[in-house]
Motif scaffolding. Sequence first.
Motif, PDB file in Angstrom:
ATOM      1  N   UNK A 132       0.833  -1.212   0.000  1.00 52.84           N
ATOM      2  CA  UNK A 132       0.000   0.000   0.000  1.00 52.84           C
ATOM      3  C   UNK A 132       0.867   1.261   0.000  1.00 52.84           C
ATOM      4  N   UNK A 133       0.248   2.327  -0.505  1.00 54.40           N
ATOM      5  CA  UNK A 133       0.904   3.635  -0.557  1.00 54.40           C
ATOM      6  C   UNK A 133       0.192   4.545   0.436  1.00 54.40           C
ATOM      7  N   UNK A 134       0.954   5.341   1.191  1.00 51.94           N
ATOM      8  CA  UNK A 134       0.327   6.269   2.137  1.00 51.94           C
ATOM      9  C   UNK A 134       1.037   7.616   2.042  1.00 51.94           C
ATOM     10  N   UNK A 135       0.325   8.610   1.499  1.00 46.59           N
ATOM     11  CA  UNK A 135       0.920   9.955   1.404  1.00 46.59           C
ATOM     12  C   UNK A 135      -0.089  10.974   1.920  1.00 46.59           C
ATOM     13  N   UNK A 136       0.380  12.159   2.203  1.00 42.10           N
ATOM     14  CA  UNK A 136      -0.476  13.198   2.779  1.00 42.10           C
ATOM     15  C   UNK A 136      -1.593  13.650   1.865  1.00 42.10           C
ATOM     16  N   UNK A 137      -1.424  13.513   0.560  1.00 41.99           N
ATOM     17  CA  UNK A 137      -2.413  14.083  -0.358  1.00 41.99           C
ATOM     18  C   UNK A 137      -3.495  13.075  -0.777  1.00 41.99           C
ATOM     19  N   UNK A 138      -3.440  11.853  -0.220  1.00 44.47           N
ATOM     20  CA  UNK A 138      -4.438  10.844  -0.631  1.00 44.47           C
ATOM     21  C   UNK A 138      -5.830  11.247  -0.180  1.00 44.47           C
ATOM     22  N   UNK A 139      -6.835  10.834  -0.951  1.00 42.19           N
ATOM     23  CA  UNK A 139      -8.226  11.089  -0.561  1.00 42.19           C
ATOM     24  C   UNK A 139      -8.573  10.277   0.685  1.00 42.19           C
ATOM     25  N   UNK A 140      -9.614  10.696   1.389  1.00 37.23           N
ATOM     26  CA  UNK A 140      -9.963  10.063   2.660  1.00 37.23           C
ATOM     27  C   UNK A 140     -10.301   8.570   2.530  1.00 37.23           C
ATOM     28  N   UNK A 141     -11.125   8.170   1.529  1.00 37.44           N
ATOM     29  CA  UNK A 141     -11.472   6.741   1.443  1.00 37.44           C
ATOM     30  C   UNK A 141     -10.223   5.860   1.226  1.00 37.44           C
ATOM     31  N   UNK A 142      -9.332   6.280   0.312  1.00 41.43           N
ATOM     32  CA  UNK A 142      -8.122   5.491   0.031  1.00 41.43           C
ATOM     33  C   UNK A 142      -7.236   5.438   1.270  1.00 41.43           C
ATOM     34  N   UNK A 143      -7.194   6.555   1.985  1.00 42.39           N
ATOM     35  CA  UNK A 143      -6.363   6.636   3.193  1.00 42.39           C
ATOM     36  C   UNK A 143      -6.887   5.690   4.271  1.00 42.39           C
ATOM     37  N   UNK A 144      -8.235   5.711   4.450  1.00 43.87           N
ATOM     38  CA  UNK A 144      -8.854   4.842   5.467  1.00 43.87           C
ATOM     39  C   UNK A 144      -8.562   3.379   5.181  1.00 43.87           C
ATOM     40  N   UNK A 145      -8.667   3.034   3.887  1.00 46.09           N
ATOM     41  CA  UNK A 145      -8.445   1.645   3.475  1.00 46.09           C
ATOM     42  C   UNK A 145      -6.987   1.237   3.770  1.00 46.09           C
ATOM     43  N   UNK A 146      -6.048   2.147   3.435  1.00 43.41           N
ATOM     44  CA  UNK A 146      -4.628   1.853   3.665  1.00 43.41           C
ATOM     45  C   UNK A 146      -4.357   1.665   5.159  1.00 43.41           C
ATOM     46  N   UNK A 147      -4.927   2.547   5.994  1.00 38.62           N
ATOM     47  CA  UNK A 147      -4.711   2.453   7.445  1.00 38.62           C
ATOM     48  C   UNK A 147      -5.258   1.139   7.993  1.00 38.62           C
ATOM     49  N   UNK A 148      -6.411   0.728   7.460  1.00 40.96           N
ATOM     50  CA  UNK A 148      -7.028  -0.535   7.908  1.00 40.96           C
ATOM     51  C   UNK A 148      -6.142  -1.723   7.512  1.00 40.96           C
ATOM     52  N   UNK A 149      -5.621  -1.683   6.280  1.00 45.16           N
ATOM     53  CA  UNK A 149      -4.741  -2.771   5.810  1.00 45.16           C
ATOM     54  C   UNK A 149      -3.482  -2.889   6.674  1.00 45.16           C
ATOM     55  N   UNK A 150      -3.032  -1.753   7.217  1.00 48.03           N
ATOM     56  CA  UNK A 150      -1.824  -1.776   8.049  1.00 48.03           C
ATOM     57  C   UNK A 150      -2.110  -2.351   9.430  1.00 48.03           C
ATOM     58  N   UNK A 151      -3.210  -1.889  10.028  1.00 47.10           N
ATOM     59  CA  UNK A 151      -3.488  -2.309  11.409  1.00 47.10           C
ATOM     60  C   UNK A 151      -3.892  -3.781  11.476  1.00 47.10           C
ATOM     61  N   UNK A 152      -4.515  -4.299  10.402  1.00 40.29           N
ATOM     62  CA  UNK A 152      -4.924  -5.719  10.410  1.00 40.29           C
ATOM     63  C   UNK A 152      -3.771  -6.630   9.968  1.00 40.29           C
ATOM     64  N   UNK A 153      -2.754  -6.044   9.363  1.00 41.04           N
ATOM     65  CA  UNK A 153      -1.645  -6.862   8.878  1.00 41.04           C
ATOM     66  C   UNK A 153      -1.873  -7.372   7.468  1.00 41.04           C
TER      67      UNK A 153
END
Length: 733
Positions: free
Chosen positions: A364-385
């Motif tokens: 996954x990619x995580x940058x400051x300019x990402x839209x909220x839905x894509x960002x939420x999805x990335x954060x979820x993928x990280x916390x669940x492993x």
Amino acid sequence: MEHVPALDEDLKKTLGPATAKVLAEQLGLHTALDLLHHYPRKYAERGELTALTELADQLDEHVTVVAQVADARILTFNGGRGKRLEVTITDGNGRLQLVFFGAGVHKPHKELLPGTRAMFAGKVGMFNRKLQLSHPAYEPLGADASDQDAASAFAGRLIPIYPACAKLESWKIAKCVDAVLPSAQETVDPLPPALREGRGLVPLTEALLKIHRPATKADVEDARQRLKWDEAFVLQVALARRRRADCQLPAVPRRPAPGGLLDAFDAKLPFTLTEGQQTVSKEIFDDLATDHPMHRLLQGEVGSGKTMVALRAMLAVVDCGGQAAMLAPTEVLAQQHHRSITEMMGELAEGGMLGGSDQGTKVVLLTGSMGMPARRKALLDLVTGEAGIVIGTHALIEDKVQFHDLGLVVVDEQHRFGVEQRDALRSKGKQPPHLLVMTATPIPRTVAMTVFGDLETSVLDQLPAGRSPIATHVVPAKDKPHFLARAWERVREEVGKGHQAYVVCPRIGNGDEEAADPKKKSAEAEGDKRPPLAVLEIADELRGGPLAGLSVEVLHGRMDPADKDDVMRRFAAGEVKVLVATTVIEVGVNVPNSTVMVIMDADRFGVSQLHQLRGRVGRGSAPGLCLLVSEMHEASPARARLAAVAATLDGFELSRIDLEQRREGDVLGQAQSGVRSSLRMLAVIEDEEVIAQAREEATRVVAEDPELERLPGLKLALDALLDTEREQYLEKG
């Protein structure tokens, strides 16, 4: 009894508030100890005058010269109402004019008689194409010698010339040093007696007296040797203690699973890893398998395949259930890494997705300019492993970002990050994660020992098969304008063959007066009144002129991230033929079809930066061409720098040249530590031997006495030299 200032006493007490304020604000000197460590930069002898011929290189700088008055005359102007005193001084080789105006002419007119020898200090200026000092401060030499003995003692003395400023000349600093010199007796010697005696070094008190008030040149040499050892040794002790502390930290060993993700990735590689990549990978895998955190610096020449080595390390960690994070300094670079890593991995980067591999993982990619839905999805993928690999900018460091099990942090181009940013990411692991720091700026061995002494170092200096050589030429645009016209023809020819080109400028444009990196501007460039060339202006000129009809696009740091990504995608796809950019393309941008780069105002960039930029071409099978455009005169130091870049592709050789041309103070990463460099005497290139020996001695001392209980002087020096901020810098390195 005369007051002897304590070493940690504020200079206000000894020197008065006005002088102390100038020393603190202009030179960063606050205590008697600070002033004792403000060493003379050179010494003048009464019989030997400072070379006036060298002043041409010091335009707009404050200088101190020792010279003799050749003649002095008062001129009038404005019908006799205005007066100007012109004094010509000489050192036997060169001549220099001093100018005094108005009421300020009378005193120097009386004092600066032909034959008078004096020290003069002022800012080097230029008038009517001649160098001059306007209203310099001066100190006649020997004028106060009332008797013969004093005069002859003065004649043999070495005169210390201190790094000074406009408000405090060298001789005034010398008087300040005289006031605190008695306190040198109180200094505690940091070197273990056995080390000092074994190496034949003078005691610290003696070294301080000899550096400030030497009787002979041999005194200066004794003092320098001793003070260099202090700096090298105390710093290496700090690093050795850091390495030892790191070895005590716990970490989860990460061993790749046989038949896992790493093996699957290796099996689909269309090429063989270079010998260097295999060796470095083994060093990294050995570190990852230990139960204390890896701290490794991977330096590799531009295009040596560092990303491949880092990716294999990340896959090894994912293999055994951990996650890996790669921190990139810019969004362009983070997107580029994400794109190239997912391409290299293919279906292995689509774990859990339709068509993805069973052995795969999510990238996954995580940058400051990402839209909220894509960002939420990335954060979820990280916390669940779910995501084994994340690539991002400083957005990775935010509090909201949580990992399932962070096992490895890869920091790309580490010099772009503050210490706190790296540390914040490392603190996201349940136990300290392993750390791999990458840089494409080759670092000479001694600098690596000094700056990254708490990291083990791996070097990749072999280019993968299929990489092409890059020819580099200097284009003297002012002397030979037809050379610049030919440069644009070459760009058209390369595009005609189906290739692409970069044009790099130091500035963005649109009233933006700031160069891409103002520190990189050479002194000559600053003397040059023309502002640096700008991306937006050059792009317009090229579209309407030499490159008319070709698709020319711009890329710079102020663009919207989505626009930047769009331009990079179209350039990578070959739709954009010429990319006019700032140094945003300096690292990591990989478009193998680009074969030519034109760097405008190349003299405004540093040597290592030019080498970095040049590494963006010649990444495919076709040879690369880099053209360094400059208006600087052929004999200027700036042109000599460009000639050095054109003469070699060896980044390590260029990094030595770069370092020799910069102030030593830059070496210890001031931007990262927030404090002045502790290197005042040590020159990391010249003093290679001292640093290597100091590292050995420091490692031995720390192994025998980790808390330095038997060496209170060394412990004190460590506290003084490595204040809290620098300790943190080393700790988080």
